[in-house]
Design an enzyme around this catalytic site. Structure first.
Site, PDB file in Angstrom:
ATOM      1  N   GLU A 124       0.994  -1.109  -0.020  1.00 21.59           N
ATOM      2  CA  GLU A 124       0.173  -0.098   0.373  1.00 21.59           C
ATOM      3  C   GLU A 124       0.976   1.514   0.282  1.00 21.59           C
ATOM      4  OE1 GLU A 124      -1.832   3.512   0.570  1.00 21.59           O
ATOM      5  OE2 GLU A 124      -1.595   2.116   2.905  1.00 21.59           O
TER       6      GLU A 124
ATOM      7  N   CYS B 263      -2.195   9.452   2.587  1.00 21.61           N
ATOM      8  CA  CYS B 263      -1.595   8.396   2.068  1.00 21.61           C
ATOM      9  C   CYS B 263      -2.683   8.908   1.075  1.00 21.61           C
ATOM     10  CB  CYS B 263      -1.212   7.258   1.847  1.00 21.61           C
ATOM     11  SG  CYS B 263      -2.164   6.002   2.544  1.00 21.61           S
TER      12      CYS B 263
ATOM     13  N   GLU C 157       4.337  13.073  -4.744  1.00 24.81           N
ATOM     14  CA  GLU C 157       3.578  12.925  -3.229  1.00 24.81           C
ATOM     15  C   GLU C 157       4.311  13.949  -2.411  1.00 24.81           C
ATOM     16  OE1 GLU C 157       1.424  10.042  -0.494  1.00 24.81           O
ATOM     17  OE2 GLU C 157       3.514   9.099  -1.016  1.00 24.81           O
TER      18      GLU C 157
END
Length: 487
Positions: free
Chosen positions: A255, A288, A383
């Site tokens: 993940e 996230c 990110e």
């Protein structure tokens, strides 16, 4: 090195938990609080030796735990949940001190969710099954067999919640576990080991080892006795883990990061859209799933921005232990340097700062919104993992979908519209593991969770978790197979 430290009035053991006992290491690393930078204590720093010992303990404990009935496993998981609830306040203050997230959130949401993780998977285990089916008169029976020792590597942004999201189904499935928490927030994993032991979990079923990924992580993920690896974290680290696991073909669940969009159409409830947008600053942007890219229809972009700036200006940033704080610190000075680097490079490339754009001090970064950003720019494509958002506009539904999907990631997306038919059309075309329509962060453990593209491999939640942590078996029995005389 002191075996125990006091954090917020709570005693925390700094040693590893291996085979049902505390184990020290020759070396340590300093764990600091992001609230003020103060060193909380020296933590046992494991390496290949501790990795080998932990996997060996998990391997030795596996046959007994795998043979334990579903009902007994479920009972112990519920007992662990009871222990979490009993120590909820202690867990909340230790985690807030260790990772900087809001104390009120830990008390009201995060730690209750930790207990729920154990209860949910305990209950799901008891109803896990598949209806038998026939093939030319033969009966097919599907079963979930425990896989073996599992290595679980967890991140620093929601340490205990994300750890137990993995630990609970792995244990429920009948596996044994080696948990390696992030070195920036290791303390509540140590408390979890105490809680599990008090709940009656047999020695070696849960092991907790601390240290740096390059020193202990590689030794864990390359170990031939490990049968599953689950990791939540960054793409570069995931690639390293995948390479390490490849020699043994160890199954991986990953993940990873996100660069999720928030799409706001002109027919949206703008007050709702702004509320959802400001929510993306939760946990100082260290989420996230955060929708960090605002894509707003150009006819309402000016009004949306005005309302957003007003609403964001009402946020209070400061000590996360204070009830009135909305945004706490970022986890580590290195993370602040990374965040500020993204922002300064974006500004140098022509981005306009609407709010924020700078550090507040050594631990805090101001909530930031940038506009006039190009679709192919670093700030849009990579990110940041901090309180930094971007705003772009679109003029058509097709353009909104194109911009939303135009990154390497595909973890989540949020859509705000007053048109249910549009919501259905757009949702069907978004590349994302989770899509929220006129809401955000509504999560149920029954639902599959994971990402597409570089946002991950596999899904967690409900039966999907058991599918990963088990070896699925199909047993086919011939009709009338018991009528022969076997002597």
């Amino acid at each position: 090195m002191a075996d125990k430290i006091i954090v917020g009035g709570v005693s925390v053991d700094t040693r590893h938990w291996i085979g049902g006992r505390r184990v020290a290491s020759a070396e340590t690393f300093a764990d600091s609080s992001p609230i003020d930078g103060a060193v909380l204590g020296e933590i046992a720093r494991g390496g290949p030796g501790e990795a080998q010992a932990a996997v060996a303990a998990a391997k030795a404990a596996f046959p007994g735990w795998a043979a334990t009935s579903r009902g007994e496993r479920a009972r112990i998981l519920h007992a662990i949940a009871d222990g979490v609830e009993k120590r909820l306040e202690e867990l909340a203050i230790v985690e807030t001190t260790d990772n900087g997230a809001l104390l009120r959130s830990h008390r009201r949401g995060v730690m209750p969710r930790v207990a729920h993780n154990f209860r949910f998977f305990a209950d799901w285990l008891l109803k896990l099954g598949h209806e038998d089916f026939e093939t030319r008169g033969h009966t097919n029976h599907v079963s979930w067999d425990p896989a073996g020792p599992c290595v679980l590597i967890t991140p620093w942004n929601a340490p205990l919640m994300l750890a137990t999201w993995k630990v609970a189904p792995a244990l429920a499935a009948g596996n044994t576990v080696v948990l390696k928490p992030a070195e920036w927030s290791p303390l509540t994993a140590s408390l979890l080991a105490d809680i599990a032991a008090e709940a009656g979990l047999p020695a070696g079923v849960l092991n907790v080892v601390q240290g740096y990924g390059s020193e202990i992580g590689d030794a864990l993920t390359s170990h031939p006795d490990v049968r599953r690896i689950s990791f939540t974290g960054s793409v570069p680290t995931a690639k390293r883990i995948a390479g390490s696991a490849a020699a043994n073909l160890t199954p991986l669940g990953l993940e990873l990061g996100g660069k999720s969009p928030l799409l706001v159409f002109a027919d949206a409830d703008l007050d709702l859209a702004v509320d959802l947008a400001v929510e993306q600053y939760d946990n100082a942007g260290q989420v996230c799933l955060a929708a960090t890219r605002f894509l707003v229809e150009e006819t309402v972009a000016e009004e949306f921005t005005r309302r957003f700036v007003e609403k964001a200006g009402q946020l209070t940033q400061g000590d996360p232990r204070d009830e009135g704080t909305d945004i706490g610190p970022n986890i580590h000075p290195r993370q602040l340097e990374k965040i500020d680097g993204f922002v300064q490079r974006a500004v140098a490339d022509g981005a306009r700062v609407v709010i924020g754009g700078q550090r507040k001090d050594a631990q805090y970064y101001a909530p930031t919104l940038l506009t006039d950003v190009a679709q192919d720019s670093e700030i849009v494509q990579e990110e940041v993992f901090g309180p930094v958002l971007t705003l772009q506009t679109f003029s058509s539904e097709d353009e909104a979908i194109r911009l939303a999907n135009d990154t390497r990631f595909g973890l989540a997306a949020t859509l705000v519209t007053g048109d249910p038919e549009r919501a259905e059309r757009v949702t069907a075309q978004l590349v994302a593991g989770t899509v929220w329509v006129n809401c955000f962060f509504v999560r149920d453990l029954q639902a599959p969770f994971g990402g597409s593209r570089l946002s991950g491999v596999g899904r967690e939640g409900g039966t999907w978790s058991f599918d990963f942590y088990c070896d699925l078996k199909n047993t086919v029995t011939a009709p009338n197979g018991w009528s022969r005389n076997h002597g």
